[in-house]
Design a protein around this motif. Structure first.
Motif, PDB file in Angstrom:
ATOM      1  N   ASN A 227      16.525  -3.348  72.112  1.00  0.00           N
ATOM      2  CA  ASN A 227      17.736  -2.652  71.684  1.00  0.00           C
ATOM      3  C   ASN A 227      18.519  -2.206  72.920  1.00  0.00           C
ATOM      4  OD1 ASN A 227      17.181  -2.618  68.744  1.00  0.00           O
ATOM      5  ND2 ASN A 227      15.430  -1.366  69.376  1.00  0.00           N
ATOM      6  N   ILE A 228      19.753  -2.656  73.004  1.00  0.00           N
ATOM      7  CA  ILE A 228      20.596  -2.374  74.165  1.00  0.00           C
ATOM      8  C   ILE A 228      21.794  -1.548  73.711  1.00  0.00           C
ATOM      9  CG2 ILE A 228      21.960  -3.371  76.040  1.00  0.00           C
ATOM     10  CD1 ILE A 228      20.301  -5.922  75.741  1.00  0.00           C
ATOM     11  N   MET A 229      22.022  -0.436  74.364  1.00  0.00           N
ATOM     12  CA  MET A 229      23.203   0.372  74.071  1.00  0.00           C
ATOM     13  C   MET A 229      24.342  -0.086  74.985  1.00  0.00           C
ATOM     14  SD  MET A 229      23.682   4.520  73.951  1.00  0.00           S
ATOM     15  CE  MET A 229      23.542   4.756  75.729  1.00  0.00           C
ATOM     16  N   LEU A 230      25.425  -0.549  74.375  1.00  0.00           N
ATOM     17  CA  LEU A 230      26.606  -0.968  75.117  1.00  0.00           C
ATOM     18  C   LEU A 230      27.631   0.148  75.051  1.00  0.00           C
ATOM     19  CD1 LEU A 230      27.010  -4.572  73.625  1.00  0.00           C
ATOM     20  CD2 LEU A 230      25.696  -3.899  75.638  1.00  0.00           C
ATOM     21  N   LEU A 231      28.048   0.617  76.203  1.00  0.00           N
ATOM     22  CA  LEU A 231      29.058   1.660  76.272  1.00  0.00           C
ATOM     23  C   LEU A 231      30.302   1.083  76.936  1.00  0.00           C
ATOM     24  CD1 LEU A 231      26.922   4.704  77.497  1.00  0.00           C
ATOM     25  CD2 LEU A 231      27.534   4.103  75.147  1.00  0.00           C
TER      26      LEU A 231
END
Length: 310
Positions: A46-50
């Motif tokens: 799971n990658i959080m893209l900001l």
């Protein structure tokens, strides 16, 4: 064979050198391990893209994040599910190390109060999903990325006028239909929200369109078989992103090299629409539906993710 092997080695070393120059952020610094969700599906990611947009007229400083996406990569890496969380979603923000936060607020306030680590804590608390990696994107860098690809194909569902354009005079007309957009047009398309009755929700859809179009163009034969265009794309991307200290974009790109736009599912976190809390206009999450959706993400059940997001 020797010449070919040497070329592959040189290419590998070249892209490793590009990756070594990518900015790194301390995304998990100071986050208490006991407060974090447990990873349920070990091989999933799971990658959080900001995404930040310094050209957004609402942005008075660089200390905000205007795009929040939780990207789920299943264990078999056969697809990817990208879930946008509206930036005005009203959530509980944990307290940062210097004592800021610790109250309910719009989700993007977490970044202003405690940077990336507090943003990780806030998203993990809201979703119950453990964030494995973080990627930050300067959305103004879309312009350079798209231009490096020679433009992208976008279908405009309904014509509109952007009044915060990069064009002289600040206006750009978008007509309905499929068209090739250069970098400036794609950025205007992805950042406009004032032209729409539902504001940020349409902007989220447009950002998802641009991301999909970039992936499709980057994976096309015209890019992969052109060393000049491929080099320009890699350099533009490297200049526009920052990642956590343990993330390898090159390794991830190799894992996902078979993905195309058709393998991507784009969703928006379930909401009950907008409302007001005090003096603020906010997005109200549908917490029951969101719980079902993010539980499916935790379990790495792609069919359940798709069903819950509908």
């Amino acid at each position: 064979m020797l010449v070919g092997g040497g070329g592959l080695l040189a290419g590998g070393l070249y892209y490793r050198s590009i990756e070594s120059g990518i900015e790194r952020v301390e995304a998990f610094d100071g986050i208490p391990e006991e407060s974090r969700p447990q990873a349920v599906a070990g091989d999933a990611m799971n990658i959080m893209l900001l995404g930040s947009d310094s050209r957004d007229p609402d942005s008075s400083s660089g200390s905000r994040t205007d795009t929040i996406i939780l990207a789920h990569l299943p264990a078999d890496r056969s697809s990817a599910q990208l879930i946008s969380i509206p930036r005005d979603t009203w959530v509980s923000v944990p307290k940062s190390r210097d004592g800021r936060g610790g109250r309910d607020a719009k989700i993007n306030a977490a970044y202003a109060w405690g940077g990336v680590p507090l943003m990780v804590q806030t998203v993990e608390k809201f979703t119950g999903v453990r964030v494995d990696h973080v990627t930050m994107v300067d959305f103004s860098g879309f312009k350079e990325i798209v231009d490096a690809l020679g433009g992208v194909e976008i279908t405009v569902e309904k014509g509109f006028t952007s009044r915060h354009s990069l064009n002289p005079g600040g206006r750009r007309e978008f007509v309905a239909g499929r068209q090739t957009m250069d970098g400036a047009a794609a950025l205007d398309y992805a950042r406009e929200r004032y032209a729409f009755a539902d504001g940020d929700f349409t902007r989220i859809k447009h950002q998802q369109q641009v991301i999909k179009a970039i992936l499709d163009k980057a994976a096309s034969g015209g890019t992969l078989t052109s060393p000049t265009r491929l080099n320009s794309f890699v350099r533009a991307t490297a200049d526009s992103v920052a990642v956590d200290e343990s993330m390898s974009l090159l390794d991830l790109a190799m894992e996902l090299r078979h993905l195309r736009g058709g393998n991507l599912d784009f969703f928006t976190c379930p909401t009950k629409g907008t409302g007001r809390i005090g003096s603020e206009s906010v997005v109200l999450a549908d917490r029951e539906k969101a719980k079902v959706l993010f539980d499916a993400v935790r379990r790495d059940s792609v069919p359940d993710i798709v069903a819950a997001a509908k």
